[in-house]
Design a protein around this motif. Structure first.
Motif, PDB file in Angstrom:
ATOM      1  N   PRO A   1      24.673  -0.444  21.172  1.00  0.00           N
ATOM      2  CA  PRO A   1      25.968  -0.441  21.866  1.00  0.00           C
ATOM      3  C   PRO A   1      27.167  -0.149  20.978  1.00  0.00           C
ATOM      4  O   PRO A   1      28.198   0.297  21.466  1.00  0.00           O
ATOM      5  N   LYS A   2      27.074  -0.391  19.662  1.00  0.00           N
ATOM      6  CA  LYS A   2      28.166  -0.195  18.698  1.00  0.00           C
ATOM      7  C   LYS A   2      29.310  -1.185  18.955  1.00  0.00           C
ATOM      8  O   LYS A   2      29.167  -2.124  19.724  1.00  0.00           O
TER       9      LYS A   2
ATOM     10  N   ASP B   1      33.737   0.185  27.455  1.00  0.00           N
ATOM     11  CA  ASP B   1      33.356   0.201  28.871  1.00  0.00           C
ATOM     12  C   ASP B   1      32.099  -0.642  29.090  1.00  0.00           C
ATOM     13  O   ASP B   1      32.009  -1.406  30.054  1.00  0.00           O
ATOM     14  N   LEU B   2      31.123  -0.521  28.177  1.00  0.00           N
ATOM     15  CA  LEU B   2      29.886  -1.299  28.318  1.00  0.00           C
ATOM     16  C   LEU B   2      30.154  -2.785  28.151  1.00  0.00           C
ATOM     17  O   LEU B   2      29.586  -3.615  28.871  1.00  0.00           O
ATOM     18  N   PHE B   3      31.015  -3.149  27.208  1.00  0.00           N
ATOM     19  CA  PHE B   3      31.299  -4.556  26.931  1.00  0.00           C
ATOM     20  C   PHE B   3      32.352  -5.150  27.872  1.00  0.00           C
ATOM     21  O   PHE B   3      32.721  -6.307  27.718  1.00  0.00           O
ATOM     22  N   SER B   4      32.842  -4.372  28.829  1.00  0.00           N
ATOM     23  CA  SER B   4      33.911  -4.859  29.706  1.00  0.00           C
ATOM     24  C   SER B   4      33.432  -5.919  30.692  1.00  0.00           C
ATOM     25  O   SER B   4      34.201  -6.761  31.134  1.00  0.00           O
TER      26      SER B   4
ATOM     27  N   ARG C   1      32.627   0.189  35.192  1.00  0.00           N
ATOM     28  CA  ARG C   1      32.770   0.733  33.838  1.00  0.00           C
ATOM     29  C   ARG C   1      31.426   0.742  33.108  1.00  0.00           C
ATOM     30  O   ARG C   1      31.117   1.685  32.366  1.00  0.00           O
ATOM     31  N   MET C   2      30.629  -0.300  33.295  1.00  0.00           N
ATOM     32  CA  MET C   2      29.321  -0.352  32.655  1.00  0.00           C
ATOM     33  C   MET C   2      28.423   0.763  33.168  1.00  0.00           C
ATOM     34  O   MET C   2      27.711   1.401  32.382  1.00  0.00           O
TER      35      MET C   2
ATOM     36  N   ALA D   1      20.296  -6.584  33.770  1.00  0.00           N
ATOM     37  CA  ALA D   1      19.601  -7.225  32.641  1.00  0.00           C
ATOM     38  C   ALA D   1      20.586  -7.567  31.528  1.00  0.00           C
ATOM     39  O   ALA D   1      20.507  -8.645  30.924  1.00  0.00           O
ATOM     40  N   LEU D   2      21.536  -6.668  31.261  1.00  0.00           N
ATOM     41  CA  LEU D   2      22.519  -6.915  30.196  1.00  0.00           C
ATOM     42  C   LEU D   2      23.444  -8.078  30.541  1.00  0.00           C
ATOM     43  O   LEU D   2      23.940  -8.772  29.656  1.00  0.00           O
TER      44      LEU D   2
END
Length: 491
Positions: free
Chosen positions: A139-140, A184-187, A192-193, A268-269
């Motif tokens: 994910p960085k 966006d992934l961590f939002s 956004r994800m 899952a995330l």
């Protein structure tokens, strides 16, 4: 596991990083990890053992505290017959990418780490003989620097990943920039994800891989070998998401399957399958930092549509993304604020080199090492102790920024589901899953100068070649090899 009684042909090349090479067993859910070194620079068996022990201890005593018992698999060290190791090395050598062959697999010590194969389900025996799907995501960094030490305002607006993309394309590492933005992934915002995951699927680079039964079916084997055929991916995934073959083939089928895959990954995330004390440790309230990146393609689309505010739902406190972000945010000073503290430690070590072991720079990574990481004070008292604490926290943060998340999925019947087993539903299927974190080796102390230099290169390239193009006024300020002269006129 009695490796000495196994044939080397039962193992296959699994992948490798800068320091280690991994092979997996064709039947059992285990992998062996061997250290690598440049030719003619082999370490002694004692040095290899010490290095591996440090990796195990760091995962066991430090990263497991941040991520949780179920997410971190630190493995164990085993000693193998040297003949087995040499035969295994000969077998897998032809499968290694050319770009990785500058270092040799350790065949002299006999030591290796034995770990679970995280492309397989880690928790449920009933699914062992069913097809397993695994998605690996790197994910960085999921936040914008909030440190007052940041010298360029652009770093408070555009995330490191989005800026670095342009430099990587210019250097020929990738053909085109990805639309993926970690923020966006961590939002925690599902819209956004979904956009972030779709962007990863469109341009996987080395940030996304998909395995079926341990075999790579989507993503990059190395920097240049990328597979990105959605129709081929849909062919592999259709039995998982539409087991009764109730959907016709074609573009609609592909889009639907990809949409279902993104939904499953998102759920899952966001799941919470573990607890750990570090989940309650906040380095800084996330609301104080910017929750979006101005370079995000999702953000730009909102602006084009006349919307100027991104909704940030926030991550559930128990999910792995939340814990990953908290570990990343131990980078409280940014590399610009951290580098002078690194130099303070370096100067002390030049005067007192015998203190290196006392400072635990190279281990041991035990509970005492972890306890020192919990001091979140930013009041610099000028001591080496303060500087060292921030340096160690930065190394943890860098480790968390470069880790991989493994999501293993297997279809399950309704009567197999219970409250003890996490399950995610799709329109036609139900999946049980396990989530794990991989690549948790502590980042080297010696890499900090490189990170400082790289940070400057990333920002300067972005300012000169990306932002300047978007701003006609700025473009004249960044012409190469031109002096800028200020002329004053009487008014």
């Amino acid at each position: 596991m009695e490796v000495e009684k196994m044939d080397e042909n039962e193992w296959k090349y699994h992948g490798e990083g800068n320091q280690s090479l991994v092979v997996s067993h064709c039947q059992r859910c285990v992998v062996l990890r061997f250290l690598k070194s440049p030719p003619n620079q082999n370490k002694t068996p004692e040095e290899i053992l010490h290095h591996l022990q440090n990796i195990v201890d760091f995962g066991k005593h430090v990263m497991k505290q941040f991520f949780g018992e179920n997410y971190v698999h630190h493995g164990e060290i085993i000693q193998l017959p040297l003949d087995f190791v040499r035969q295994l090395c000969l077998k897998i050598q032809p499968e290694r990418p050319e770009c990785r062959c500058d270092k040799d697999m350790d065949t002299l010590s006999g030591y290796a780490m034995c770990l679970p194969n995280l492309t397989r389900l880690q928790t449920f025996r009933f699914a062992e003989h069913r097809p397993i799907l695994c998605i690996e995501i790197k994910p960085k960094c999921g936040f914008i620097p909030f440190s007052s030490h940041v010298s360029q305002e652009i770093k408070h607006k555009v995330c490191r990943y989005c800026m670095h993309q342009h430099l990587k394309v210019a250097n020929g590492k990738w053909k085109r920039p990805s639309k993926y933005c970690p923020l966006d992934l961590f939002s925690g915002n599902k819209q956004r994800m979904h956009f972030a995951l779709k962007s990863l699927l469109q341009e996987a680079q080395n940030n996304l891989k998909i395995f079926k039964n341990g075999e790579l079916i989507y993503g990059c084997k190395d920097d240049q070998d990328c597979v990105s055929d959605w129709n081929e991916l849909a062919r592999h995934l259709k039995p998982f998401f539409f087991p009764c073959n109730g959907l016709v083939s074609g573009p609609h089928c592909t889009r639907t399957i990809v949409k279902e895959l993104i939904h499953v990954i998102t759920m899952a995330l966001l799941s919470s399958t573990d607890t750990c004390r570090a989940g309650d440790m906040k380095t800084v309230p996330i609301s104080q930092g910017r929750s979006y990146c101005e370079a995000s393609a999702f953000n730009k689309e909102l602006v084009r549509n006349g919307k100027h505010k991104l909704e940030s739902s926030g991550l559930p406190r128990g999910c792995l993304l939340y814990k990953t972000l908290q570990a990343q945010m131990l980078d409280m000073l940014d590399i610009e604020g951290l580098y002078p503290l690194y130099n303070r430690v370096e100067q002390y070590l030049e005067e007192f080199p015998e203190e290196r072991s006392t400072l635990q720079i190279d281990g041991p990574y035990n509970e005492a090492f972890y306890e020192k990481l919990l001091d979140l004070s930013l009041e610099d008292d000028g001591t080496v102790a303060f500087a060292l604490t921030k340096v160690q926290q930065y190394r943890i943060a860098m480790t968390a920024k470069d880790c991989s998340i493994m999501i293993a999925l297997s279809t399950c019947l309704q009567d197999e589901c219970s409250e003890q087993r996490p399950v995610v539903l799709t329109s036609k299927s139900r999946f049980t899953f396990s989530v794990s974190v991989l690549d948790l080796d502590l980042k080297p102390y010696e890499s900090i100068p490189h990170q400082y230099k790289l940070d400057g290169e990333i920002v300067n390239y972005y300012l000169k070649n990306v932002q300047a193009k978007d701003d006609p006024v700025m473009s004249n300020l960044f012409k190469e090899n031109e002096d800028c002269t200020l002329v004053l006129h009487k008014v």
